[in-house]
Design a protein around this motif. Structure first.
Motif, PDB file in Angstrom:
ATOM      1  N   SER A 210       0.832  -1.195   0.000  1.00  0.00           N
ATOM      2  CA  SER A 210       0.000   0.000   0.000  1.00  0.00           C
ATOM      3  C   SER A 210       0.872   1.253   0.000  1.00  0.00           C
ATOM      4  O   SER A 210       1.974   1.258   0.545  1.00  0.00           O
ATOM      5  CB  SER A 210      -0.889  -0.008   1.252  1.00  0.00           C
ATOM      6  N   THR A 211       0.351   2.303  -0.595  1.00  0.00           N
ATOM      7  CA  THR A 211       1.034   3.600  -0.500  1.00  0.00           C
ATOM      8  C   THR A 211       0.758   4.273   0.837  1.00  0.00           C
ATOM      9  O   THR A 211       1.261   5.368   1.090  1.00  0.00           O
ATOM     10  CB  THR A 211       0.603   4.543  -1.635  1.00  0.00           C
ATOM     11  N   LEU A 212      -0.023   3.610   1.705  1.00  0.00           N
ATOM     12  CA  LEU A 212      -0.383   4.166   3.016  1.00  0.00           C
ATOM     13  C   LEU A 212       0.259   3.364   4.148  1.00  0.00           C
ATOM     14  O   LEU A 212       1.248   3.788   4.738  1.00  0.00           O
ATOM     15  CB  LEU A 212      -1.904   4.179   3.174  1.00  0.00           C
ATOM     16  N   VAL A 213      -0.310   2.211   4.478  1.00  0.00           N
ATOM     17  CA  VAL A 213       0.192   1.362   5.562  1.00  0.00           C
ATOM     18  C   VAL A 213       0.178  -0.091   5.093  1.00  0.00           C
ATOM     19  O   VAL A 213      -0.539  -0.445   4.156  1.00  0.00           O
ATOM     20  CB  VAL A 213      -0.667   1.483   6.846  1.00  0.00           C
ATOM     21  N   GLN A 214       0.955  -0.935   5.784  1.00  0.00           N
ATOM     22  CA  GLN A 214       1.003  -2.352   5.451  1.00  0.00           C
ATOM     23  C   GLN A 214       0.332  -3.175   6.554  1.00  0.00           C
ATOM     24  O   GLN A 214       0.286  -2.751   7.717  1.00  0.00           O
ATOM     25  CB  GLN A 214       2.454  -2.816   5.266  1.00  0.00           C
ATOM     26  N   PHE A 215      -0.167  -4.351   6.172  1.00  0.00           N
ATOM     27  CA  PHE A 215      -0.739  -5.290   7.129  1.00  0.00           C
ATOM     28  C   PHE A 215       0.309  -6.341   7.490  1.00  0.00           C
ATOM     29  O   PHE A 215       1.067  -6.799   6.629  1.00  0.00           O
ATOM     30  CB  PHE A 215      -1.971  -5.985   6.537  1.00  0.00           C
ATOM     31  N   ALA A 216       0.336  -6.715   8.751  1.00  0.00           N
ATOM     32  CA  ALA A 216       1.277  -7.735   9.208  1.00  0.00           C
ATOM     33  C   ALA A 216       0.900  -9.086   8.610  1.00  0.00           C
ATOM     34  O   ALA A 216      -0.283  -9.398   8.424  1.00  0.00           O
ATOM     35  CB  ALA A 216       1.295  -7.801  10.722  1.00  0.00           C
ATOM     36  N   ARG A 217       1.900  -9.895   8.343  1.00  0.00           N
ATOM     37  CA  ARG A 217       1.671 -11.206   7.728  1.00  0.00           C
ATOM     38  C   ARG A 217       1.344 -12.261   8.783  1.00  0.00           C
ATOM     39  O   ARG A 217       1.774 -12.188   9.924  1.00  0.00           O
ATOM     40  CB  ARG A 217       2.908 -11.635   6.939  1.00  0.00           C
ATOM     41  N   GLY A 218       0.575 -13.269   8.349  1.00  0.00           N
ATOM     42  CA  GLY A 218       0.320 -14.427   9.176  1.00  0.00           C
ATOM     43  C   GLY A 218      -0.462 -14.156  10.437  1.00  0.00           C
ATOM     44  O   GLY A 218      -0.188 -14.761  11.477  1.00  0.00           O
ATOM     45  N   CYS A 219      -1.472 -13.278  10.356  1.00  0.00           N
ATOM     46  CA  CYS A 219      -2.229 -12.892  11.550  1.00  0.00           C
ATOM     47  C   CYS A 219      -3.656 -13.438  11.499  1.00  0.00           C
ATOM     48  O   CYS A 219      -4.247 -13.567  10.429  1.00  0.00           O
ATOM     49  CB  CYS A 219      -2.268 -11.375  11.696  1.00  0.00           C
ATOM     50  N   GLU A 220      -4.215 -13.709  12.670  1.00  0.00           N
ATOM     51  CA  GLU A 220      -5.590 -14.181  12.773  1.00  0.00           C
ATOM     52  C   GLU A 220      -6.585 -13.042  12.591  1.00  0.00           C
ATOM     53  O   GLU A 220      -7.651 -13.217  12.012  1.00  0.00           O
ATOM     54  CB  GLU A 220      -5.812 -14.856  14.124  1.00  0.00           C
TER      55      GLU A 220
END
Length: 264
Positions: A210-220
């Motif tokens: 994203s040009t904004l924020v990223q999501f953490a990988r491998g999360c519930e």
């Protein structure tokens, strides 16, 4: 000569400049990323792969086009689950930005897919029957060209339960078409706020950050990335080669971008 294609995704521009989304100024972050991209050789095409606005009005789309104005390259966009397709069409005078089939050069064609059918209110989407029929017709007509498919929703799982629940709702329908379309060399998507390299029907599938924020990988559950090396605004760009191969690259703002851009 290769085709240089830039992918900007999940900008989430709010109704007004300066408003924060997930704690960041979306406009300022995109502006900072554009400044970084101007240090690279110019691009031939720019793909805006959905979630360009964050449940906001037409001004967000106009600001997006203004923010990327310094970049070279022909613009193309497709909708994500946060977008308002009618507003996009109103801003896109003449329908050039939303053209679904784009001849990138003498060898390569980009096919843009709308995956916003059958929304569930949580973020998922699907390919409508008419969209699948259009794709089948174009795959049949374009057997002598290299094809790159672009869509917003990822058609394969990422390993994060909450994200996998809102991916493309009918990937099997897309899979059946691609099994009979060897000219499709790869796919690109947005939606996941991560730079992933996956496989779909034995083709590479790249997701753009994203040009904004990223999501953490491998999360519930929904979790923002906090690792300084992975959490900054980013994008991907691709070299589409004359032999049908694709080289994928990543661009990230430096980990100190918030100090350089204190209003972000």
């Amino acid at each position: 000569m290769s085709v240089r294609l830039l992918q900007l995704s999940d900008c989430h521009l709010p109704a007004q400049a300066g408003q924060r989304v997930h704690g960041r100024d979306a406009d300022a972050g995109l502006a900072a990323l554009v400044a970084r991209l101007l240090e690279l050789p110019p691009f031939d095409h720019i793909l805006l792969s959905g979630d360009l606005a964050h449940h906001s009005g037409s001004d967000a789309y106009l600001r997006l086009l203004q923010l990327i104005e310094p970049l070279a390259g022909e613009r193309h966009w497709l909708p994500g689950n946060h977008d308002d397709i009618d507003l996009m069409r109103a801003v896109d005078k003449g329908g050039k930005l939303g053209c679904k089939e784009v001849m990138l050069d003498s060898r390569w064609t980009l096919l843009q897919l709308d995956t916003t059918a059958r929304p569930d209110g949580r973020g998922s989407g699907a390919l409508a029957g008419a969209e699948l029929n259009w794709l089948q017709e174009r795959l049949s007509a374009l057997q002598d060209r290299y094809l790159l498919l672009a869509l917003h929703h990822n058609p394969v799982a990422t390993g994060s339960r909450w994200q996998d629940e809102i991916r493309l709702g009918n990937p099997e329908a897309l899979q059946r078409l691609l099994e009979q379309a060897p000219q499709v060399q790869g796919l690109v998507c947005g939606h996941v706020h991560q730079a992933l390299t996956l496989q779909f029907v034995h083709r590479p599938l790249w997701s753009a950050p994203s040009t904004l924020v990223q999501f953490a990988r491998g999360c519930e559950t929904f979790t923002l990335e906090t690792d300084p090396e992975l959490s900054t605004p980013g994008c991907r760009w691709y070299e589409l080669e004359a032999d049908g191969s694709i080289q994928a690259h990543e661009v990230w703002l430096s980990t100190g971008f918030e100090e350089k851009w204190p209003h972000v």
